[in-house]
Design a protein around this motif. Structure first.
Motif, PDB file in Angstrom:
ATOM      1  N   GLU A 171       0.820  -1.215   0.000  1.00  0.00           N
ATOM      2  CA  GLU A 171       0.000   0.000   0.000  1.00  0.00           C
ATOM      3  C   GLU A 171       0.850   1.258   0.000  1.00  0.00           C
ATOM      4  OE1 GLU A 171      -2.823   0.554   3.331  1.00  0.00           O
ATOM      5  OE2 GLU A 171      -2.348   2.671   2.996  1.00  0.00           O
ATOM      6  N   GLY A 172       1.909   1.237   0.807  1.00  0.00           N
ATOM      7  CA  GLY A 172       2.754   2.422   0.911  1.00  0.00           C
ATOM      8  C   GLY A 172       3.341   2.836  -0.425  1.00  0.00           C
ATOM      9  N   VAL A 173       3.821   1.843  -1.169  1.00  0.00           N
ATOM     10  CA  VAL A 173       4.424   2.131  -2.473  1.00  0.00           C
ATOM     11  C   VAL A 173       3.372   2.698  -3.417  1.00  0.00           C
ATOM     12  CG1 VAL A 173       5.619   1.123  -4.440  1.00  0.00           C
ATOM     13  CG2 VAL A 173       6.092   0.287  -2.130  1.00  0.00           C
ATOM     14  N   LEU A 174       2.221   2.043  -3.472  1.00  0.00           N
ATOM     15  CA  LEU A 174       1.160   2.499  -4.378  1.00  0.00           C
ATOM     16  C   LEU A 174       0.723   3.916  -4.041  1.00  0.00           C
ATOM     17  CD1 LEU A 174      -0.949  -0.777  -4.595  1.00  0.00           C
ATOM     18  CD2 LEU A 174       0.287   0.311  -6.463  1.00  0.00           C
ATOM     19  N   ARG A 175       0.551   4.168  -2.753  1.00  0.00           N
ATOM     20  CA  ARG A 175       0.125   5.500  -2.311  1.00  0.00           C
ATOM     21  C   ARG A 175       1.130   6.558  -2.760  1.00  0.00           C
ATOM     22  NH1 ARG A 175      -0.568   4.846   3.683  1.00  0.00           N
ATOM     23  NH2 ARG A 175       1.627   5.360   3.424  1.00  0.00           N
ATOM     24  N   THR A 176       2.410   6.211  -2.596  1.00  0.00           N
ATOM     25  CA  THR A 176       3.462   7.145  -3.001  1.00  0.00           C
ATOM     26  C   THR A 176       3.380   7.442  -4.497  1.00  0.00           C
ATOM     27  OG1 THR A 176       4.826   6.162  -1.304  1.00  0.00           O
ATOM     28  CG2 THR A 176       5.941   7.534  -2.910  1.00  0.00           C
ATOM     29  N   ILE A 177       3.141   6.395  -5.293  1.00  0.00           N
ATOM     30  CA  ILE A 177       3.065   6.569  -6.743  1.00  0.00           C
ATOM     31  C   ILE A 177       1.856   7.433  -7.117  1.00  0.00           C
ATOM     32  CG2 ILE A 177       2.649   5.349  -8.914  1.00  0.00           C
ATOM     33  CD1 ILE A 177       4.264   3.019  -7.754  1.00  0.00           C
ATOM     34  N   TYR A 178       0.724   7.160  -6.467  1.00  0.00           N
ATOM     35  CA  TYR A 178      -0.504   7.892  -6.829  1.00  0.00           C
ATOM     36  C   TYR A 178      -0.395   9.384  -6.510  1.00  0.00           C
ATOM     37  CZ  TYR A 178      -2.705   3.264  -6.999  1.00  0.00           C
ATOM     38  OH  TYR A 178      -3.013   1.973  -7.288  1.00  0.00           O
ATOM     39  N   LEU A 179       0.380   9.695  -5.490  1.00  0.00           N
ATOM     40  CA  LEU A 179       0.352  11.074  -5.005  1.00  0.00           C
ATOM     41  C   LEU A 179       1.463  11.962  -5.568  1.00  0.00           C
ATOM     42  CD1 LEU A 179      -1.319  12.862  -3.110  1.00  0.00           C
ATOM     43  CD2 LEU A 179       0.263  12.315  -1.295  1.00  0.00           C
ATOM     44  N   TYR A 180       2.512  11.344  -6.149  1.00  0.00           N
ATOM     45  CA  TYR A 180       3.651  12.187  -6.513  1.00  0.00           C
ATOM     46  C   TYR A 180       3.326  13.329  -7.496  1.00  0.00           C
ATOM     47  CZ  TYR A 180       4.687  10.616 -11.275  1.00  0.00           C
ATOM     48  OH  TYR A 180       4.608  10.400 -12.615  1.00  0.00           O
ATOM     49  N   PRO A 181       2.330  13.157  -8.429  1.00  0.00           N
ATOM     50  CA  PRO A 181       2.092  14.279  -9.355  1.00  0.00           C
ATOM     51  C   PRO A 181       1.784  15.590  -8.637  1.00  0.00           C
ATOM     52  CG  PRO A 181       0.940  12.334 -10.134  1.00  0.00           C
ATOM     53  CD  PRO A 181       1.467  11.997  -8.770  1.00  0.00           C
ATOM     54  N   MET A 182       1.234  15.475  -7.420  1.00  0.00           N
ATOM     55  CA  MET A 182       0.880  16.683  -6.681  1.00  0.00           C
ATOM     56  C   MET A 182       2.122  17.491  -6.308  1.00  0.00           C
ATOM     57  SD  MET A 182      -2.104  17.786  -6.036  1.00  0.00           S
ATOM     58  CE  MET A 182      -2.628  19.312  -5.259  1.00  0.00           C
ATOM     59  N   ALA A 183       3.288  16.848  -6.290  1.00  0.00           N
ATOM     60  CA  ALA A 183       4.515  17.583  -5.958  1.00  0.00           C
ATOM     61  C   ALA A 183       5.027  18.380  -7.148  1.00  0.00           C
ATOM     62  CB  ALA A 183       5.588  16.605  -5.472  1.00  0.00           C
ATOM     63  N   LEU A 184       4.539  18.036  -8.341  1.00  0.00           N
ATOM     64  CA  LEU A 184       5.038  18.719  -9.544  1.00  0.00           C
ATOM     65  C   LEU A 184       4.297  20.032  -9.740  1.00  0.00           C
ATOM     66  CD1 LEU A 184       5.056  15.729 -12.057  1.00  0.00           C
ATOM     67  CD2 LEU A 184       6.837  16.446 -10.476  1.00  0.00           C
ATOM     68  N   SER A 185       4.944  20.933 -10.459  1.00  0.00           N
ATOM     69  CA  SER A 185       4.229  22.166 -10.782  1.00  0.00           C
ATOM     70  C   SER A 185       3.353  21.910 -12.005  1.00  0.00           C
ATOM     71  CB  SER A 185       5.212  23.293 -11.061  1.00  0.00           C
ATOM     72  OG  SER A 185       5.849  23.095 -12.292  1.00  0.00           O
ATOM     73  N   PHE A 186       2.313  22.706 -12.122  1.00  0.00           N
ATOM     74  CA  PHE A 186       1.412  22.564 -13.261  1.00  0.00           C
ATOM     75  C   PHE A 186       2.148  22.829 -14.576  1.00  0.00           C
ATOM     76  CE2 PHE A 186      -2.300  23.091 -10.344  1.00  0.00           C
ATOM     77  CZ  PHE A 186      -2.990  21.971 -10.757  1.00  0.00           C
ATOM     78  N   VAL A 187       3.201  23.621 -14.523  1.00  0.00           N
ATOM     79  CA  VAL A 187       3.954  23.891 -15.742  1.00  0.00           C
ATOM     80  C   VAL A 187       4.661  22.614 -16.214  1.00  0.00           C
ATOM     81  CG1 VAL A 187       5.756  25.295 -16.794  1.00  0.00           C
ATOM     82  CG2 VAL A 187       4.276  26.291 -15.081  1.00  0.00           C
ATOM     83  N   VAL A 188       5.216  21.865 -15.253  1.00  0.00           N
ATOM     84  CA  VAL A 188       5.853  20.607 -15.605  1.00  0.00           C
ATOM     85  C   VAL A 188       4.811  19.638 -16.159  1.00  0.00           C
ATOM     86  CG1 VAL A 188       7.014  18.586 -14.650  1.00  0.00           C
ATOM     87  CG2 VAL A 188       7.748  20.866 -13.971  1.00  0.00           C
ATOM     88  N   THR A 189       3.691  19.508 -15.446  1.00  0.00           N
ATOM     89  CA  THR A 189       2.610  18.634 -15.898  1.00  0.00           C
ATOM     90  C   THR A 189       2.158  19.015 -17.300  1.00  0.00           C
ATOM     91  OG1 THR A 189       1.865  18.465 -13.624  1.00  0.00           O
ATOM     92  CG2 THR A 189       0.324  17.794 -15.324  1.00  0.00           C
ATOM     93  N   GLY A 190       1.957  20.303 -17.518  1.00  0.00           N
ATOM     94  CA  GLY A 190       1.506  20.766 -18.827  1.00  0.00           C
ATOM     95  C   GLY A 190       2.511  20.433 -19.915  1.00  0.00           C
ATOM     96  N   THR A 191       3.806  20.660 -19.624  1.00  0.00           N
ATOM     97  CA  THR A 191       4.843  20.377 -20.617  1.00  0.00           C
ATOM     98  C   THR A 191       4.875  18.889 -20.956  1.00  0.00           C
ATOM     99  OG1 THR A 191       6.110  22.166 -19.611  1.00  0.00           O
ATOM    100  CG2 THR A 191       7.278  20.757 -21.145  1.00  0.00           C
ATOM    101  N   ALA A 192       4.767  18.053 -19.933  1.00  0.00           N
ATOM    102  CA  ALA A 192       4.816  16.607 -20.156  1.00  0.00           C
ATOM    103  C   ALA A 192       3.622  16.139 -20.992  1.00  0.00           C
ATOM    104  CB  ALA A 192       4.844  15.874 -18.818  1.00  0.00           C
ATOM    105  N   TRP A 193       2.438  16.586 -20.627  1.00  0.00           N
ATOM    106  CA  TRP A 193       1.240  16.125 -21.354  1.00  0.00           C
ATOM    107  C   TRP A 193       1.170  16.725 -22.744  1.00  0.00           C
ATOM    108  CZ3 TRP A 193      -1.999  12.185 -20.367  1.00  0.00           C
ATOM    109  CH2 TRP A 193      -1.881  11.591 -19.103  1.00  0.00           C
ATOM    110  N   LYS A 194       1.738  17.889 -22.909  1.00  0.00           N
ATOM    111  CA  LYS A 194       1.760  18.495 -24.232  1.00  0.00           C
ATOM    112  C   LYS A 194       2.534  17.613 -25.200  1.00  0.00           C
ATOM    113  CE  LYS A 194       2.955  22.881 -26.338  1.00  0.00           C
ATOM    114  NZ  LYS A 194       3.281  24.252 -26.047  1.00  0.00           N
ATOM    115  N   TRP A 195       3.594  17.018 -24.700  1.00  0.00           N
ATOM    116  CA  TRP A 195       4.401  16.121 -25.515  1.00  0.00           C
ATOM    117  C   TRP A 195       3.642  14.818 -25.787  1.00  0.00           C
ATOM    118  CZ3 TRP A 195       7.257  14.073 -28.876  1.00  0.00           C
ATOM    119  CH2 TRP A 195       7.930  12.864 -28.712  1.00  0.00           C
ATOM    120  N   MET A 196       2.977  14.303 -24.766  1.00  0.00           N
ATOM    121  CA  MET A 196       2.309  13.016 -24.955  1.00  0.00           C
ATOM    122  C   MET A 196       1.064  13.132 -25.839  1.00  0.00           C
ATOM    123  SD  MET A 196       2.741  10.991 -21.430  1.00  0.00           S
ATOM    124  CE  MET A 196       2.023  12.204 -20.385  1.00  0.00           C
TER     125      MET A 196
END
Lengths: 300, 283
Positions: A107-132
């Motif tokens: 559970e601990g590992v899964l929880r960590t994976i599910y939550l990490y995007p919240m540590a990123l800035s929206f600019v990083v998220t936007g840049t990554a998804w723009k590429w995908m």
């Protein structure tokens, strides 16, 4: 004699020191939050364009705002974005929280994976998804490589669909956060209620639907507050992912305000649009804060 | 039997979800170590045939962000220069405010608290125009000092809220006993309250660090050229229109911009989650 003098001295210090210590923050808040709200409100009633101009013009800027097609596109996009962002984020987050609550190994590992995007800035998220989501090289090419040659996915450059790409990236970023909130809530539910319901022969989905989720109403409301608040404020994600485009098809009020006030020399309209944003947030938040603060008082 | 099937289904779903959250990180990383030919010939998920960190060094020191071609390093250090004072000042003020609002209430202190609290929710768009003018008057427009100032003012609400809610939980008897012993306002703060504050200090530091590091709005509005933070640098880099779009450099840049907050998340995950949920309970 000396002790009573000391006490009097302490009394004076204790009465005034706390206020004195709080004063700088209070003044900062008073001036920079409330003063600026008034100031910005005043600007929205002036003829300001490229530069602030204090000449009063009444509601003219609001009229310009309401006759601006781009503003209504932004408002409509906000409703589409907020609705889907909150709805899907909640559904995915609550679902994952309930699944993770089933005594899962790792559970601990899964929880960590599910939550990490919240540590990123929206600019990083936007840049990554723009590429995908990039038509031609991203997801589309992947599907072609996998044999789905007819597959097209051009939402990013399709003015009808571009706002939905913002939803995709936004939900990816914050659904794990909903999961964390609900998981914390689930852990707080009394186990004995669960056991009693199980003895009564209620099925697990029924127990969650009828007993546990209703008990999590406060968590539900807090999450709703935060997500709608993120949605109304969302600026970075749109800027990084679509830049508001194509054209202004994925504009939201926050990007509209920025464009008017800082790149298009329409300061008055920009000020008016931000007042509309403030009014929306206040309508949501003031009743919530009121009930929270009142509730606390009664609880104490 | 049905139960076993159910468990298997449950684990499958959870792993699929993990895959979904990890996918962008994987794609970012493998794209950043491919060369452009391979990006065009392969696809999003295909593993690179050879790994090269050229895109990383380019993103760091020579990629173009608009007209300038110095990479992200200067933006990165601008963010460092902004985030350290910003976090420390707002946390210190928050601790003192929280201490007063929880333990030294006076007539009207609840109203002060409610007024500060609204700052957590306020859409910052309302502040942009007056703030731009004020920073100009103060002579700190387009400077790191100006950004630090803005982040301190706007961060006060959440830091005050965190500390206040934490200090409310510390028993009043402790303060009363100390006062009978003759300890005053500051003595109680430094000798009793502060030593008990480590968890909430961690939460607030992490909360403020991620917020200020990740901020884009204030960065793009209130900074120029040599004071722009990393988020603005990344956005400029990724949205610079050049004849050849270098996706590997974009992705390396995105990872560089994300690295500090990811590291915080990895090494102080417990406090990060606590910060998020603490921010959520009443903020």
């Amino acid at each position: 004699m000396s002790t009573s003098a000391q006490e009097a001295q302490y009394g004076f210090a204790e009465r005034w020191l706390p206020r004195l210590v709080l004063a700088p923050s209070f003044l900062l808040t008073l001036f920079f939050l409330y003063g600026f709200i008034l100031w910005n409100g005043y600007l929205s009633f002036t003829v300001s364009r490229l530069m602030p101009n204090l000449e009063w013009t009444g509601l003219a800027q609001y009229q310009i705002l309401f006759e601006n097609e781009r503003w209504w596109v932004a408002v409509k996009n906000l409703f589409i974005f907020a609705g889907l962002f909150i709805g899907s984020g909640m559904a995915i987050g609550i679902g994952l929280a309930i699944f993770l609550d089933q005594k899962i190994r790792g559970e601990g590992v899964l929880r960590t994976i599910y939550l990490y995007p919240m540590a990123l800035s929206f600019v990083v998220t936007g840049t990554a998804w723009k590429w995908m989501l990039n038509p031609g090289l991203g997801l589309e090419k992947l599907m072609h490589d996998w044999g789905f040659t007819q597959f097209t996915f051009d939402w990013l450059v399709n003015s009808e669909m571009s706002i939905y790409t913002v939803v995709i990236a936004g939900v990816w970023q914050s659904s794990g956060f909903v999961m964390a909130l609900f998981l914390a809530g689930l852990r707080g539910v009394d186990d004995s209620i669960l056991k009693a319901a199980q003895i009564d022969g209620a099925s697990l989905p029924r127990i969650y639907w009828k007993i546990i989720l209703p008990a999590l109403r406060p968590v539900f409301f807090s999450t709703l507050m935060i997500l709608s608040h993120i949605a109304i404020k969302s600026f970075d994600l749109v800027m990084a992912l679509t830049g508001g485009g194509p054209g202004f098809s994925s504009d939201v009020p926050a990007t509209f305000m920025y464009a008017m006030a800082f790149t298009r020399g329409q300061m008055g309209v920009g000020a008016a649009s931000s007042m509309m944003m403030l009014a929306t947030v206040a309508a949501l938040v003031v009743p919530y804060l009121y009930s929270e603060l009142r509730g606390k008082k009664n609880g104490e | 039997m049905a139960n076993k099937m159910g468990r298997a289904l449950l684990y499958t779903l959870l792993c699929l979800a993990a895959f979904y959250y990890l996918l962008p990180l994987y794609v970012m990383f493998i794209t950043s170590v491919k060369d452009l030919d391979e990006i065009r010939s392969g696809n999003l998920l295909s593993f690179p045939t050879s790994i090269s960190f050229d895109a990383w060094s380019k993103a760091w020191s020579s990629a173009c962000t608009g007209v300038e071609c110095h990479g992200l390093s200067s933006y990165f250090f601008n963010s460092v220069k902004m985030v350290i004072p910003g976090v420390l000042i707002s946390t210190t003020l928050g601790a003192i405010n929280g201490y007063v609002l929880a333990k030294w209430r006076f007539k009207g202190s609840e109203i002060v608290f409610a007024m500060i609290l609204f700052g957590v929710f306020m859409p910052f768009q309302v502040l942009l125009l007056p703030m731009a003018q004020t920073l100009g008057w103060l002579g700190i427009a387009s400077s790191t000092t100006g950004l630090v100032f803005v982040h301190v003012v706007c961060g006060l609400a959440s830091t005050t809220l965190f500390f206040r809610n934490y200090y409310v939980g510390i028993p009043d008897e402790l303060i009363k006993a100390a006062r009978l012993d003759g300890a005053g306002f500051w003595r109680i703060f430094f000798k009793i309250i502060l030593p008990m504050s480590t968890p909430i200090i961690m939460v607030t530091l992490i909360w403020q660090f991620t917020n200020i590091w990740n901020d884009f709005l204030f960065g793009v509005v209130f900074s120029a050229g040599d004071s722009q933070p990393i988020t603005v640098g990344l956005n400029n880099l990724a949205n610079t229109s050049t004849s050849v779009k270098e996706y590997n450099v974009d992705m390396a840049a995105a990872i560089i911009a994300a690295l500090p907050t990811i590291l915080v998340y990895v090494f102080a995950g417990k406090y990060f989650v606590r910060g998020l949920t603490a921010g959520a309970v009443k903020g």
